[in-house]
Design a protein around this motif. Structure first.
Motif, short mmCIF file in Angstrom:
data_model
loop_
_atom_site.label_atom_id
_atom_site.label_comp_id
_atom_site.label_asym_id
_atom_site.label_seq_id
_atom_site.Cartn_x
_atom_site.Cartn_y
_atom_site.Cartn_z
N SER A 1 0.85 -1.19 0.00
CA SER A 1 0.00 0.00 0.00
C SER A 1 0.88 1.24 0.00
O SER A 1 1.98 1.22 0.54
CB SER A 1 -0.90 0.04 1.24
OG SER A 1 -1.75 -1.07 1.30
N ALA B 1 0.18 5.46 0.58
CA ALA B 1 -0.73 6.57 0.81
C ALA B 1 -0.02 7.89 0.59
O ALA B 1 1.06 8.11 1.16
CB ALA B 1 -1.29 6.50 2.22
N SER C 1 0.01 11.98 1.06
CA SER C 1 -0.55 13.00 1.94
C SER C 1 0.18 14.32 1.73
O SER C 1 1.27 14.36 1.16
CB SER C 1 -0.44 12.57 3.40
OG SER C 1 0.91 12.43 3.77
N ARG D 1 -6.27 1.48 -7.12
CA ARG D 1 -6.14 2.71 -6.34
C ARG D 1 -7.48 3.15 -5.81
O ARG D 1 -8.53 2.84 -6.38
CB ARG D 1 -5.48 3.83 -7.17
CG ARG D 1 -6.28 4.31 -8.34
CD ARG D 1 -5.47 5.25 -9.23
NE ARG D 1 -5.42 6.60 -8.73
CZ ARG D 1 -4.72 7.59 -9.29
NH1 ARG D 1 -3.99 7.33 -10.37
NH2 ARG D 1 -4.74 8.81 -8.79
N LYS E 1 -8.88 8.19 -1.14
CA LYS E 1 -7.86 8.06 -0.09
C LYS E 1 -6.47 8.37 -0.59
O LYS E 1 -5.50 8.25 0.17
CB LYS E 1 -7.90 6.65 0.49
CG LYS E 1 -9.19 6.29 1.20
CD LYS E 1 -9.13 4.89 1.77
CE LYS E 1 -10.41 4.52 2.51
NZ LYS E 1 -10.37 3.14 3.06
N ASN E 2 -6.34 8.74 -1.85
CA ASN E 2 -5.01 9.02 -2.44
C ASN E 2 -4.07 7.85 -2.19
O ASN E 2 -2.89 8.05 -1.83
CB ASN E 2 -4.43 10.31 -1.88
CG ASN E 2 -5.19 11.54 -2.34
OD1 ASN E 2 -5.75 11.57 -3.44
ND2 ASN E 2 -5.23 12.56 -1.50
N THR E 3 -4.56 6.66 -2.38
CA THR E 3 -3.79 5.46 -2.06
C THR E 3 -3.76 4.51 -3.25
O THR E 3 -4.76 4.35 -3.95
CB THR E 3 -4.42 4.74 -0.85
OG1 THR E 3 -4.38 5.62 0.28
CG2 THR E 3 -3.64 3.47 -0.51
#
Length: 121
Positions: free
Chosen positions: A21, A23, A25, A71, A75-77
């Motif tokens: 994963s 993420a 930010s 994706r 969650k910008n993940t």
């Protein structure tokens, strides 16, 4: 500034699975392409898989049929599901993203710190 934080690496036996994963930010207006690259000592970093904001994907030939990138835009993940792992998949895996930080800025490229994946034979 934007940070990419990876997780999910580790040691698995041949044939095993892992899910990475990453993420993003920070100051983010939008993210275009997100992807995963890998590197072993003495070799160039190589593309594993990437995915656009619209969901279009492409994969390295060596991982097609075994790895799946996905994706969550909310969650910008970005994720990388790795199945049927082989010793040749052993590498440091890096997350990559092209991020727009303001309405007027261009997309800038960011990298995560890397996460080790080791597949034992």
């Amino acid at each position: 500034q934007v940070q990419l934080v990876e997780s999910g690496g580790g040691l698995v036996p041949t044939g095993g699975s892992l899910r990475l994963s990453c993420a993003a930010s920070g100051s983010i207006v939008s993210i275009n392409v997100m992807g995963w690259y890998r590197q072993v000592p003495g070799k160039q970093r190589e593309l594993v898989a990437r995915i656009t904001s619209g969901g279009s994907t492409n994969y390295a030939d060596s991982v097609k049929g075994r790895f799946t990138i996905s994706r969550d835009n909310a969650k910008n993940t970005v994720y990388l599901q790795m199945n049927s792992l082989k010793p040749d998949d052993t590498a440091v895996y890096y997350c990559n993203a092209w991020v727009k930080e303001t309405i007027t800025s261009f997309f800038n490229e960011y990298w995560g710190q890397g996460t080790q994946v080791t597949v034992s034979s």
